[in-house]
Motif scaffolding. Structure first.
Motif, PDB file in Angstrom:
ATOM      1  N   LEU A   1       0.844  -1.533  -0.155  1.00  0.00           N
ATOM      2  CA  LEU A   1       0.087  -0.070   0.177  1.00  0.00           C
ATOM      3  C   LEU A   1       0.912   1.341   0.044  1.00  0.00           C
ATOM      4  CD1 LEU A   1      -2.951  -0.986   2.419  1.00  0.00           C
ATOM      5  CD2 LEU A   1      -2.967  -0.570  -0.177  1.00  0.00           C
ATOM      6  N   ARG A   2       2.168   1.013   0.814  1.00  0.00           N
ATOM      7  CA  ARG A   2       2.948   2.395   0.846  1.00  0.00           C
ATOM      8  C   ARG A   2       3.521   2.449  -0.491  1.00  0.00           C
ATOM      9  NH1 ARG A   2       8.179   2.480   4.103  1.00  0.00           N
ATOM     10  NH2 ARG A   2       9.019   4.009   3.097  1.00  0.00           N
ATOM     11  N   GLN A   3       4.074   1.550  -1.343  1.00  0.00           N
ATOM     12  CA  GLN A   3       4.777   1.685  -2.495  1.00  0.00           C
ATOM     13  C   GLN A   3       3.460   2.200  -3.553  1.00  0.00           C
ATOM     14  OE1 GLN A   3       6.718  -1.852  -4.370  1.00  0.00           O
ATOM     15  NE2 GLN A   3       5.364  -1.389  -6.123  1.00  0.00           N
ATOM     16  N   PHE A   4       2.167   1.631  -3.411  1.00  0.00           N
ATOM     17  CA  PHE A   4       1.156   2.349  -4.295  1.00  0.00           C
ATOM     18  C   PHE A   4       1.260   3.546  -4.113  1.00  0.00           C
ATOM     19  CE2 PHE A   4      -3.186   2.742  -5.361  1.00  0.00           C
ATOM     20  CZ  PHE A   4      -3.066   1.969  -6.740  1.00  0.00           C
ATOM     21  N   HIS A   5       1.172   4.037  -2.869  1.00  0.00           N
ATOM     22  CA  HIS A   5       0.980   5.395  -2.587  1.00  0.00           C
ATOM     23  C   HIS A   5       2.202   6.527  -3.035  1.00  0.00           C
ATOM     24  CE1 HIS A   5      -2.075   7.658  -0.463  1.00  0.00           C
ATOM     25  NE2 HIS A   5      -1.150   8.596  -0.321  1.00  0.00           N
ATOM     26  N   GLU A   6       3.372   5.958  -2.575  1.00  0.00           N
ATOM     27  CA  GLU A   6       4.407   6.816  -3.016  1.00  0.00           C
ATOM     28  C   GLU A   6       4.902   6.536  -4.180  1.00  0.00           C
ATOM     29  OE1 GLU A   6       7.441   6.963   0.352  1.00  0.00           O
ATOM     30  OE2 GLU A   6       5.842   6.715   1.777  1.00  0.00           O
TER      31      GLU A   6
ATOM     32  N   ARG B  38       3.052   9.913 -11.163  1.00  0.00           N
ATOM     33  CA  ARG B  38       4.215   8.871 -11.019  1.00  0.00           C
ATOM     34  C   ARG B  38       3.753   7.364 -11.527  1.00  0.00           C
ATOM     35  NH1 ARG B  38       0.552   6.741  -8.292  1.00  0.00           N
ATOM     36  NH2 ARG B  38      -0.211   6.821  -6.051  1.00  0.00           N
ATOM     37  N   GLY B  39       4.836   6.610 -12.092  1.00  0.00           N
ATOM     38  CA  GLY B  39       4.663   5.273 -12.409  1.00  0.00           C
ATOM     39  C   GLY B  39       4.493   5.283 -14.066  1.00  0.00           C
ATOM     40  N   VAL B  40       5.008   6.249 -14.644  1.00  0.00           N
ATOM     41  CA  VAL B  40       4.684   6.170 -16.055  1.00  0.00           C
ATOM     42  C   VAL B  40       6.407   6.667 -16.660  1.00  0.00           C
ATOM     43  CG1 VAL B  40       2.364   6.814 -16.311  1.00  0.00           C
ATOM     44  CG2 VAL B  40       3.928   8.651 -16.425  1.00  0.00           C
ATOM     45  N   VAL B  41       6.539   6.106 -17.785  1.00  0.00           N
ATOM     46  CA  VAL B  41       7.876   6.599 -18.297  1.00  0.00           C
ATOM     47  C   VAL B  41       7.612   8.058 -19.228  1.00  0.00           C
ATOM     48  CG1 VAL B  41       9.622   5.857 -20.075  1.00  0.00           C
ATOM     49  CG2 VAL B  41       8.641   4.108 -18.401  1.00  0.00           C
ATOM     50  N   GLU B  42       8.678   8.572 -19.331  1.00  0.00           N
ATOM     51  CA  GLU B  42       8.718   9.925 -20.188  1.00  0.00           C
ATOM     52  C   GLU B  42      10.025   9.916 -20.866  1.00  0.00           C
ATOM     53  OE1 GLU B  42       7.558  12.611 -16.868  1.00  0.00           O
ATOM     54  OE2 GLU B  42       9.132  14.001 -17.851  1.00  0.00           O
TER      55      GLU B  42
END
Lengths: 402, 255
Positions: free
Chosen positions: A31-36, B187-191
């Motif tokens: 959950l922390r990884q998902f959030h941050e 967050r979580g995407v490439v650019e």
């Protein structure tokens, strides 16, 4: 059938409870990884795949290795594997589920994972890996449910399941081949750009998977009434021996081509792995541990007298499994990134949250295998009982034949 | 036995064939859509960087600042989370396979501008499992759909030039001054660099080229024989990064 998982000894429930706690803790870290974001892992712009993807790679092998019991039993009619085939299939199911989870926790945008199916892209090996892994999961789930229900009713499995089982054999090979293709076709990463990567993956899988199966059979013999018998275990140990020899042979081939040609972009990675580069040597102690374990395992396995001794065989199987886990689950993926595409030596180490999430996924796998083995063994009347408490009563087996 | 060994071999052979043909059809498809077609309607944008002119401006980062400002590229104070579209790196890192001991120290000791090469055969596009990164056939620009990217980072792994960045953390708090007419990422995407396709669309040069006061960067259409880039490549000796990989990078360096 599944209701058999809901009755069990105190030891069974303690183990299940322990796994659930581990899974819950890992879930909190997720959950922390998902959030941050994945920033809480040790991954970086330079080393962009690490522990998660390495576990995927290793476990695909464990999953594929079920074929080492399925093939002799169904294709060569090797009856001795009849008792343990279902154990191999359930181990495969647990492993594939772990593989899928390791991919999901590695995604930056897990909720968009279905884009894989919404925009299918056949030129991407990741697309094919998704196909073969999910297909393998479905095949094994179908096969084990159908064969086990037939067994429970005391009848022969339906005829149509046989071609499905035969089909699952090349499919098992495909899951590890395609996983090797994820890496082996990238011009950017000379360390993985080798035609023996897929064969090497298969050889190491056919050593590590059956080694784990031997350990599980010996464990079940200790804590339950289930006895796989000596013959299948001996046969498995021969399979582990040959597969391990082929694996070590292929690794030595890699060394030869890299160091005889002495092309820097090929040798640099091996140097980093085994000796360190620019004073950076995180992996060196691990890789040498793997070398020592592999040599020890080979010695114990090749000498027939030692291989037949189940105590020494246990040691050998641990050595094979841990040695190959270090090789694939730690070394192989990370080293592809060191040196980087710009020739820099940057290091990676998993962070605490990353390790906790990884352990939790292994706990999910252990839970699946525990529950399915419990169901399978109860159906077979190999009742699990508690050896800790002397005089503990075997559990009821009223489900058999009902 | 329902299926004998021969039958089994047939099944396994067909499985392998099926996978191989999928791959092969892609390979053949990409070879005839090579970018360098001369029907007059397609363009092939390229960048030419003059290492001689660039090295004279020690410590100049005008192009980097301009690009990162107009594209809302975040600034992280650690290397691990770094996001960069264009940056200066050592000659050693940029051309480490083309080095030798006796090269002009003047060239070797000065940094080189690095950015996405907008390859003709981009490995990042080949590996993307969702087509979130794709090559525009009309002008050769390697583009990204940040809303489709699942963040698997396969493209980062496949890029031989280290040109792609992943948003390890939420980039927004790390943008000094958010520019409203360009999207921020999540967050979580490439650019990566997009050759300023939004500016090209308006007929303006890329932000980095415009920001370079020293004329060290040129941008243009390789399909046009009269373009500045074609002129420079005709008159001067140029090199590209890792040409042996067959990616056909479209960023050229004049030495």
């Amino acid at each position: 059938m599944i209701e058999n998982a809901l009755t069990g000894s105190k030891r069974y429930w303690t183990w299940v409870g322990f796994l659930l706690v581990v899974i819950f803790i890992g879930f909190l870290f997720y959950l922390r990884q998902f959030h941050e974001g994945l920033g809480i892992t040790g991954l970086s712009r330079d080393i962009t795949w690490g522990f998660y993807i390495a576990q995927l790679t290793f476990l695909v092998g464990v999953a594929a290795s079920a074929v080492m019991v399925v093939l002799p039993y169904y294709l060569h009619n090797y009856k001795a594997f009849g008792k343990i085939t279902i154990l191999g299939e359930f181990l495969a199911i647990g492993s594939v589920v772990m593989c899928v989870l390791f991919v999901v926790v590695d995604l930056g945008q897990p909720f968009r994972a279905f884009n894989l199916f919404l925009y299918p892209t056949p030129n991407s090996m990741l697309f094919w890996d998704t196909i073969v892994l999910s297909g393998y999961l479905i095949l094994n789930a179908l096969i084990s449910v159908v064969t086990l229900s037939a067994e429970r009713k005391g009848i022969a499995p339906p005829n149509w399941i046989r071609p499905v089982i035969i089909f699952s054999i090349p499919w098992a090979v495909s899951i590890h081949t395609v996983t090797a293709f994820l890496y082996a076709g990238l011009g950017a990463r000379p360390f993985w750009m080798t035609a023996v990567l897929a064969p090497r993956f298969l050889a190491s899988a056919f050593a590590a998977g059956p080694a784990l199966l031997i350990l599980l059979c010996l464990l079940l013999r200790k804590i339950t009434k289930f006895n796989a018998g000596d013959e299948p275990i001996r046969k498995l140990s021969v399979i582990v021996t040959y597969a391990m020899i082929v694996n070590v042979f292929l690794v030595l081939m890699e060394f030869f081509t890299a160091f005889y040609s002495s092309i820097p972009e090929h040798t640099a990675h091996f140097k980093y792995m085994y000796f360190g580069l620019d004073g950076k040597a995180n992996l060196v102690p691990w890789m040498w541990t793997s070398v020592v374990l592999s040599i020890a395992a080979l010695a114990l396995l090749i000498v027939p007298k030692w291989r037949r001794n189940f105590k020494l065989l246990t040691v050998a199987c641990f050595a094979v499994f841990i040695g190959l886990w270090i090789d694939k689950g730690l070394g192989l993926i990370v080293t592809g990134f060191v040196p980087t595409v710009l020739g820099e030596v940057v290091e990676y180490a998993p962070t605490f949250p990353e390790i906790m999430i990884t352990i939790a996924i292994y706990a999910v796998g252990a839970l699946i295998v525990t529950v399915f083995y419990k169901v399978a063994l109860t159906v077979r009347g190999e009742i699990i009982y508690d050896r800790i408490k002397p005089g503990a009563k075997p559990q009821s087996v009223e489900t058999i034949g009902s | 036995m329902g299926i004998d060994r021969r039958g089994f071999l047939k099944v396994s052979g067909l499985t392998v064939l099926g996978i191989a043909s999928g791959k092969a059809s892609e390979t053949f498809a990409s070879s005839d859509s090579h970018g360098h077609t001369s029907d007059g309607t397609t363009k092939r944008y390229a960048m030419v960087i003059d290492l001689q002119l660039c090295k004279e401006q020690e410590g100049c980062t005008d192009c980097v600042n301009a690009c990162h400002h107009v594209h809302n590229v975040p600034e992280f104070d650690n290397r691990k989370d770094e996001v960069k579209w264009i940056w200066k790196d050592s000659f050693h890192h940029a051309f480490h396979e083309q080095e030798h001991h006796y090269l002009d120290k003047d060239i070797v000791n000065h940094p080189v501008l690095l950015l996405c090469n907008h390859c003709d055969n981009p490995p990042c596009v080949q590996v993307c499992p969702t087509k979130a990164t794709f090559k525009r056939e009309s002008d050769g620009i390697v583009m990204m759909d940040w809303h489709r990217c699942i963040g698997c980072r396969y493209c980062v792994v496949a890029c031989p030039y280290g040109s792609r960045s992943f948003n390890w953390r939420d980039p927004r708090p790390h943008i000094e001054e958010v520019v409203d007419d360009f999207p921020t990422r999540t967050r979580g995407v490439v650019e990566k660099c997009t050759f300023c396709e939004e500016r090209i669309f308006e007929g303006r040069p890329p932000a980095c080229v415009e920001a370079c006061k020293h004329g060290a960067m040129a941008f243009g259409d390789l399909e046009d024989p009269e373009s500045r880039v074609r002129e420079l490549l005709r008159d001067r000796f140029s090199i590209r990064r890792k040409p042996a990989l067959g990616t056909e990078p479209e960023v050229y360096y004049l030495v």
